[in-house]
Motif scaffolding. Structure first.
Motif, PDB file in Angstrom:
ATOM      1  N   ARG A   1      38.766  38.666  44.289  1.00  0.00           N
ATOM      2  CA  ARG A   1      39.353  38.807  42.231  1.00  0.00           C
ATOM      3  C   ARG A   1      38.346  40.189  42.351  1.00  0.00           C
ATOM      4  NH1 ARG A   1      36.452  36.680  37.569  1.00  0.00           N
ATOM      5  NH2 ARG A   1      34.948  35.941  38.805  1.00  0.00           N
TER       6      ARG A   1
ATOM      7  N   THR B   1      34.933  45.093  40.574  1.00  0.00           N
ATOM      8  CA  THR B   1      34.847  45.776  39.754  1.00  0.00           C
ATOM      9  C   THR B   1      34.568  47.371  39.925  1.00  0.00           C
ATOM     10  OG1 THR B   1      32.298  46.393  38.854  1.00  0.00           O
ATOM     11  CG2 THR B   1      33.572  44.078  38.137  1.00  0.00           C
TER      12      THR B   1
ATOM     13  N   VAL C   1      32.921  39.562  42.351  1.00  0.00           N
ATOM     14  CA  VAL C   1      33.811  40.199  42.008  1.00  0.00           C
ATOM     15  C   VAL C   1      33.659  41.471  41.829  1.00  0.00           C
ATOM     16  CG1 VAL C   1      35.290  40.916  39.661  1.00  0.00           C
ATOM     17  CG2 VAL C   1      34.303  38.598  40.255  1.00  0.00           C
TER      18      VAL C   1
ATOM     19  N   THR D   1      41.871  41.461  35.310  1.00  0.00           N
ATOM     20  CA  THR D   1      41.603  40.636  36.178  1.00  0.00           C
ATOM     21  C   THR D   1      42.319  39.806  37.306  1.00  0.00           C
ATOM     22  OG1 THR D   1      39.344  39.817  34.658  1.00  0.00           O
ATOM     23  CG2 THR D   1      39.805  39.075  37.229  1.00  0.00           C
TER      24      THR D   1
ATOM     25  N   ILE E   1      38.621  43.688  38.738  1.00  0.00           N
ATOM     26  CA  ILE E   1      38.765  44.234  37.651  1.00  0.00           C
ATOM     27  C   ILE E   1      38.762  45.703  37.341  1.00  0.00           C
ATOM     28  CG2 ILE E   1      37.422  44.464  35.347  1.00  0.00           C
ATOM     29  CD1 ILE E   1      35.662  41.379  35.858  1.00  0.00           C
TER      30      ILE E   1
END
Length: 386
Positions: free
Chosen positions: A189, A160, A158, A197, A191
């Motif tokens: 994905r 971020t 992910v 998200t 965040i």
């Protein structure tokens, strides 16, 4: 497989105790069976049995356990009918028209050597200064050395971001726009800085700032994404997508806004969403689908099975009464293939669920099992035929 085993395996499958290996054995047996022979003996009874089982399977795509007493009374020919439907439930695909199993399923073009594999987690991050970073191992090192924006790829893949807190508190912090884009055959994905998200589907672009300032949190989307918006009552979260604006506070929803699609779809899982265009405003509730018709520039809503819109996030394709052209558009994006059509395919309507991690060959085989549709693979081009 010894056919004397069939009753026990079928019973285990329907009452939910069949192992993965037993399910696979049933599917192998089903594919090797001459389906047309079933309709030669007592066709009326077989048809009645098929309809009964189809009704039960149709109740849910997850096929919950059933009571043993239902199967223990089935006539031997009913077992044959049952195995047909079980084959379809294992394949997780069946057709919604009256020509179900009118002909034997055919294999996908055997001359095709290329095994087209499904998409993977991949994307490209483009920073405001023009730096383009593929999100792979090399890209991770680039992100670690970027002092202006704190991006990081976590161990679970992910992306971020967290803006520099010292600069965030300063009114002199420069707000810049970044882009996260997924190619055909990719998903990713992220965040965002506020904790929201976003799952980005294949062939999509998300534009977002390095930090949310002011009275709103605004991003732009081309393609499809699932949002889990971090709640902040003082700062609405706004998504710009083509000619509509989606406004939320803290909620979960899926937004599909591909340029080639005739509609923009907003499926609300929880919370509340307000859709805005130049001329219209529409609020939708959980379990509803907001539709923007591009040609009419009109907004409408309806109740839906949410899984048909959000299953992709959980690793599935799911269709309910969808045309083959709609299905193939999704497959084209995920497998990065070209689709062409021959013959009359207007009446091909499908309902079903299938794993996105399957190869394209496996997906097409399962579609062919429904009868009435066939495929030929030439390189990365798929020809769809009646």
């Amino acid at each position: 497989m010894n056919e004397s085993e069939l009753p026990d395996l079928i019973e285990k499958y329907i009452d939910g105790t069949a192992t993965y290996d037993e399910r696979e054995r049933l599917l192998v047996w089903y594919r090797s069976f001459d389906h047309s022979e079933i309709f030669m003996a007592d066709e009326d009874k077989v048809d009645e049995s098929l309809q009964l089982i189809l009704t039960k399977l149709n109740a849910t795509l997850d096929f919950p356990p059933r009571k043993k007493s239902i199967i223990q009374k089935i006539h031997p020919w009913y077992w044959a009918a049952a195995i047909l439907l079980i084959g379809f439930s294992i394949s997780l695909f069946y057709i919604e028209r009256g020509n179900l199993l009118t002909e034997s399923a055919k294999q996908v073009h055997k001359d095709s050597i290329l095994q087209i594999q499904p998409g993977t987690d991949k994307a490209i991050l483009t920073l405001a200064d023009g730096l383009v970073i593929p999100l792979d191992e090399a890209g991770k090192k680039v992100l670690q050395n970027n002092q202006d924006q704190n991006f990081r790829v976590e161990s679970d893949g992910v992306l971020t971001m967290k803006s520099n807190q010292a600069r965030t508190t300063s009114s002199s912090q420069r707000i810049v726009e970044n882009q996260l884009s997924t190619p055909r055959g990719g998903q990713y994905r992220i965040i965002l800085d506020d904790g929201t998200t976003v799952w980005l589907n294949a062939g999509s672009i998300l534009t977002f700032p390095n930090h949310f300032v002011g009275n709103t949190r605004e991003v732009s989307l081309v393609g499809e994404a699932y949002f889990e918006v971090a709640e902040n009552k003082s700062k609405p979260f706004i998504v710009h997508a083509d000619k509509i604006l989606v406004r939320v506070l803290g909620t979960h929803f899926n937004l599909r806004a591909y340029p080639e699609d005739k509609q923009i779809r907003t499926a609300l899982v929880e919370g509340s969403v307000q859709l805005n265009t130049i001329n219209h405003t529409l609020k939708i509730k959980p379990g509803e689908l907001g539709l923007f018709d591009k040609s009419k520039e009109d907004l409408s809503s309806k109740r839906i099975d949410l899984q048909t819109d959000i299953a992709w996030k959980d690793g599935y394709f799911m269709f309910r009464n969808e045309s083959i052209t709609t299905i193939m558009r999704q497959l084209a994006r995920w497998y990065d293939v070209e689709i062409t059509y021959t013959g009359d395919l207007d009446n091909k309507i499908f309902t079903g669920r299938i794993l996105r991690k399957s190869s394209i060959n496996e997906v097409l085989k399962k579609l062919e099992l429904t009868g009435g549709i066939h495929f030929k693979i030439e390189g990365r081009r798929i020809i769809v035929m009646p």
